[in-house]
Motif scaffolding. Structure first.
Motif, PDB file in Angstrom:
ATOM      1  N   ARG A   1       8.752   0.290  -0.200  1.00 52.55           N
ATOM      2  CA  ARG A   1       7.429  -0.119   0.284  1.00 52.55           C
ATOM      3  C   ARG A   1       6.336   0.316  -0.691  1.00 52.55           C
ATOM      4  O   ARG A   1       5.405  -0.441  -0.970  1.00 52.55           O
ATOM      5  N   ALA A   2       6.450   1.538  -1.203  1.00 53.79           N
ATOM      6  CA  ALA A   2       5.452   2.045  -2.155  1.00 53.79           C
ATOM      7  C   ALA A   2       5.458   1.215  -3.433  1.00 53.79           C
ATOM      8  O   ALA A   2       4.397   0.895  -3.987  1.00 53.79           O
TER       9      ALA A   2
ATOM     10  N   LYS B   1       2.795  -3.045  -6.704  1.00 53.45           N
ATOM     11  CA  LYS B   1       2.819  -4.368  -7.345  1.00 53.45           C
ATOM     12  C   LYS B   1       1.643  -5.219  -6.883  1.00 53.45           C
ATOM     13  O   LYS B   1       1.094  -5.999  -7.642  1.00 53.45           O
ATOM     14  N   GLN B   2       1.303  -5.099  -5.614  1.00 60.51           N
ATOM     15  CA  GLN B   2       0.236  -5.902  -5.034  1.00 60.51           C
ATOM     16  C   GLN B   2      -1.148  -5.406  -5.445  1.00 60.51           C
ATOM     17  O   GLN B   2      -2.107  -6.139  -5.308  1.00 60.51           O
TER      18      GLN B   2
END
Length: 183
Positions: free
Chosen positions: A175-176, A181-182
């Protein structure tokens, strides 16, 4: 949770036998690991002879079929196959100074036959009471061990807290990484 009212931990013995036989190749396994399980789960007060190891190993592979079942019908078929191959003859016993308790194998049965009938009966009770919701294969990536959930909340999906923790850490890192990336 006591699934069958027996003085030994038959369900725990079934899980430990399967896991001892299907342990990862990099895990060390003592040569008498299966016989130790008999003592740890109350089937014997002392170690059985080495001659029981092949029978225990074969039975563990048979037990695995119940844990691998994808639905309750498949689990029931696997349990019925186990029950068909054991002699179940329930009777009360007060051996070795123990209070009266139920045995599933005939009085003259050896330790392997007692283990076989008791573990088969424990899995039969588990599947008949809970379907496949309380047992299965570990959800951790790369783990091939099994579990039986005897907790009140029936939320177990991992063979051990170590696998559950590794999976949680891996999910957190994924998730991290996705969040980074986002950004």
């Amino acid at each position: 949770m006591d699934f069958i009212g027996y003085r030994s931990d038959a369900l725990g013995a079934a899980v430990d036998l399967v896991n001892a036989v299907t342990a990862a190749k990099d895990e060390p396994q003592a040569s008498d690991a299966l016989r130790t399980i008999l003592v740890e789960h109350g089937f014997l007060a002392r170690r059985a002879p080495a001659s029981v190891e092949p029978a225990l190993r074969a039975w563990a592979r048979r037990l695995r079929t119940v844990f691998d079942a994808k639905d309750v019908r498949e689990a029931a078929i696997a349990v019925n196959a186990l029950l068909a191959d054991v002699r179940v003859e329930p009777h009360l016993s007060d051996h070795d100074g123990e209070p009266w308790h139920l045995h599933y194998a005939p009085p003259e049965a050896d330790v392997v036959d007692r283990l076989r009938s008791t573990t088969a009966f424990a899995l039969a009770m588990l599947v008949s009471e809970y379907g496949i919701d309380r047992h299965g294969c570990c959800a951790a990536e790369g783990c091939n061990r099994v579990f039986a959930d005897t907790s009140r909340n029936a939320a177990r999906r991992y063979c051990s807290s170590a696998c559950a923790n590794r999976a949680a850490v891996a999910a957190h890192r994924a998730r991290a990484k996705e969040k980074a990336k986002q950004s």
